[in-house]
Scaffold this motif. Sequence first.
Motif, PDB file in Angstrom:
ATOM      1  N   ASP A  27      49.895  36.538  40.166  1.00  0.00           N
ATOM      2  CA  ASP A  27      49.346  37.356  41.200  1.00  0.00           C
ATOM      3  C   ASP A  27      49.548  38.723  41.191  1.00  0.00           C
ATOM      4  N   GLU A  28      51.156  38.519  41.408  1.00  0.00           N
ATOM      5  CA  GLU A  28      52.146  39.448  40.872  1.00  0.00           C
ATOM      6  C   GLU A  28      51.644  40.503  39.845  1.00  0.00           C
ATOM      7  N   GLN A  29      51.908  40.529  38.461  1.00  0.00           N
ATOM      8  CA  GLN A  29      51.145  41.114  37.242  1.00  0.00           C
ATOM      9  C   GLN A  29      49.449  41.291  37.834  1.00  0.00           C
ATOM     10  N   TYR A  30      48.672  40.674  38.285  1.00  0.00           N
ATOM     11  CA  TYR A  30      47.087  41.121  38.310  1.00  0.00           C
ATOM     12  C   TYR A  30      47.680  42.249  39.427  1.00  0.00           C
ATOM     13  N   GLU A  31      48.787  42.323  40.333  1.00  0.00           N
ATOM     14  CA  GLU A  31      48.638  43.788  41.179  1.00  0.00           C
ATOM     15  C   GLU A  31      48.924  45.022  40.997  1.00  0.00           C
ATOM     16  N   LYS A  32      49.902  44.612  39.475  1.00  0.00           N
ATOM     17  CA  LYS A  32      50.500  45.717  38.585  1.00  0.00           C
ATOM     18  C   LYS A  32      49.368  46.633  37.680  1.00  0.00           C
ATOM     19  N   GLY A  33      48.251  44.950  37.998  1.00  0.00           N
ATOM     20  CA  GLY A  33      47.056  46.197  36.632  1.00  0.00           C
ATOM     21  C   GLY A  33      47.683  45.445  34.919  1.00  0.00           C
ATOM     22  N   LEU A  34      48.695  44.739  34.822  1.00  0.00           N
ATOM     23  CA  LEU A  34      48.651  44.215  33.330  1.00  0.00           C
ATOM     24  C   LEU A  34      47.391  43.187  33.347  1.00  0.00           C
ATOM     25  N   PHE A  35      47.729  41.899  33.761  1.00  0.00           N
ATOM     26  CA  PHE A  35      46.806  41.179  33.807  1.00  0.00           C
ATOM     27  C   PHE A  35      45.035  41.355  34.170  1.00  0.00           C
ATOM     28  N   LEU A  36      44.762  41.143  33.434  1.00  0.00           N
ATOM     29  CA  LEU A  36      42.785  41.213  33.175  1.00  0.00           C
ATOM     30  C   LEU A  36      42.342  39.627  33.331  1.00  0.00           C
ATOM     31  N   ALA A  37      42.918  38.535  32.749  1.00  0.00           N
ATOM     32  CA  ALA A  37      42.533  37.443  33.338  1.00  0.00           C
ATOM     33  C   ALA A  37      43.086  35.973  32.891  1.00  0.00           C
ATOM     34  N   SER A  38      43.098  35.162  32.993  1.00  0.00           N
ATOM     35  CA  SER A  38      43.749  34.163  32.853  1.00  0.00           C
ATOM     36  C   SER A  38      43.084  32.876  33.138  1.00  0.00           C
ATOM     37  N   GLY A  39      43.707  31.425  33.036  1.00  0.00           N
ATOM     38  CA  GLY A  39      43.189  30.535  32.907  1.00  0.00           C
ATOM     39  C   GLY A  39      43.870  28.713  31.911  1.00  0.00           C
ATOM     40  N   ARG A  40      43.083  28.233  32.719  1.00  0.00           N
ATOM     41  CA  ARG A  40      44.050  26.625  31.702  1.00  0.00           C
ATOM     42  C   ARG A  40      42.934  26.365  30.491  1.00  0.00           C
ATOM     43  N   LYS A  41      44.069  25.792  29.874  1.00  0.00           N
ATOM     44  CA  LYS A  41      42.788  25.737  28.196  1.00  0.00           C
ATOM     45  C   LYS A  41      42.516  24.793  29.030  1.00  0.00           C
ATOM     46  N   ASP A  42      41.513  23.807  28.173  1.00  0.00           N
ATOM     47  CA  ASP A  42      41.055  22.913  28.089  1.00  0.00           C
ATOM     48  C   ASP A  42      40.846  21.772  27.212  1.00  0.00           C
ATOM     49  N   PRO A  43      41.501  20.622  26.898  1.00  0.00           N
ATOM     50  CA  PRO A  43      42.341  20.188  27.187  1.00  0.00           C
ATOM     51  C   PRO A  43      43.448  20.706  28.199  1.00  0.00           C
ATOM     52  N   ARG A  44      43.916  20.343  29.122  1.00  0.00           N
ATOM     53  CA  ARG A  44      45.619  21.046  30.090  1.00  0.00           C
ATOM     54  C   ARG A  44      46.936  20.840  29.249  1.00  0.00           C
ATOM     55  N   ASP A  45      47.103  21.591  28.750  1.00  0.00           N
ATOM     56  CA  ASP A  45      47.343  21.312  27.478  1.00  0.00           C
ATOM     57  C   ASP A  45      47.885  22.764  27.218  1.00  0.00           C
ATOM     58  N   GLY A  46      48.251  24.430  28.290  1.00  0.00           N
ATOM     59  CA  GLY A  46      49.062  25.337  28.288  1.00  0.00           C
ATOM     60  C   GLY A  46      47.801  26.288  28.864  1.00  0.00           C
ATOM     61  N   GLY A  47      47.573  27.446  28.941  1.00  0.00           N
ATOM     62  CA  GLY A  47      47.009  29.114  29.170  1.00  0.00           C
ATOM     63  C   GLY A  47      46.954  29.439  28.838  1.00  0.00           C
ATOM     64  N   VAL A  48      46.235  30.779  28.935  1.00  0.00           N
ATOM     65  CA  VAL A  48      45.398  31.898  28.196  1.00  0.00           C
ATOM     66  C   VAL A  48      45.311  32.705  29.084  1.00  0.00           C
ATOM     67  N   ILE A  49      45.924  34.280  28.636  1.00  0.00           N
ATOM     68  CA  ILE A  49      46.160  35.102  29.603  1.00  0.00           C
ATOM     69  C   ILE A  49      45.819  36.547  28.799  1.00  0.00           C
ATOM     70  N   LEU A  50      44.431  37.395  29.652  1.00  0.00           N
ATOM     71  CA  LEU A  50      44.785  38.687  28.427  1.00  0.00           C
ATOM     72  C   LEU A  50      45.433  39.122  29.736  1.00  0.00           C
ATOM     73  N   ALA A  51      45.384  40.105  28.451  1.00  0.00           N
ATOM     74  CA  ALA A  51      47.094  41.341  29.220  1.00  0.00           C
ATOM     75  C   ALA A  51      46.932  42.681  28.310  1.00  0.00           C
ATOM     76  N   VAL A  52      47.161  44.283  29.420  1.00  0.00           N
ATOM     77  CA  VAL A  52      47.762  45.012  28.969  1.00  0.00           C
ATOM     78  C   VAL A  52      48.636  45.589  29.728  1.00  0.00           C
ATOM     79  N   ALA A  53      49.130  46.078  28.226  1.00  0.00           N
ATOM     80  CA  ALA A  53      50.587  46.810  28.750  1.00  0.00           C
ATOM     81  C   ALA A  53      50.789  47.645  27.510  1.00  0.00           C
ATOM     82  N   ALA A  54      51.828  48.878  28.122  1.00  0.00           N
ATOM     83  CA  ALA A  54      52.093  49.593  26.528  1.00  0.00           C
ATOM     84  C   ALA A  54      52.560  49.800  25.458  1.00  0.00           C
ATOM     85  N   ASP A  55      52.916  48.134  25.817  1.00  0.00           N
ATOM     86  CA  ASP A  55      53.669  47.596  24.392  1.00  0.00           C
ATOM     87  C   ASP A  55      54.528  46.660  24.563  1.00  0.00           C
TER      88      ASP A  55
END
Length: 98
Positions: A27-55
Amino acid sequence: MFVLELTYTAPLEAVDAVLDAHVAWLDEQYEKGLFLASGRKDPRDGGVILAVAADRAAIEEVAAGDPFTVAGVCAYRITEFTATKTAPALERYRETLG
């Protein structure tokens, strides 16, 4: 733009023990504008985040602060890419090849 792939390195019980802290961190990263999307992988062995940052260094620092990382329950794989085509809602994140 970055794709962050999380792979759990501990049993789900250990992951679930820090899940609330991880969600608060997301939630903090979304508020900062860094994260665009996120969620669990299926099967549930991790997750994926789509992000933007300066570098890459900035996104690595963000990932290092994830409660999952701090608790040692996941490993990150970070892939940087140039988003030359996007959905209209993501138009402001489009990049050109340099």
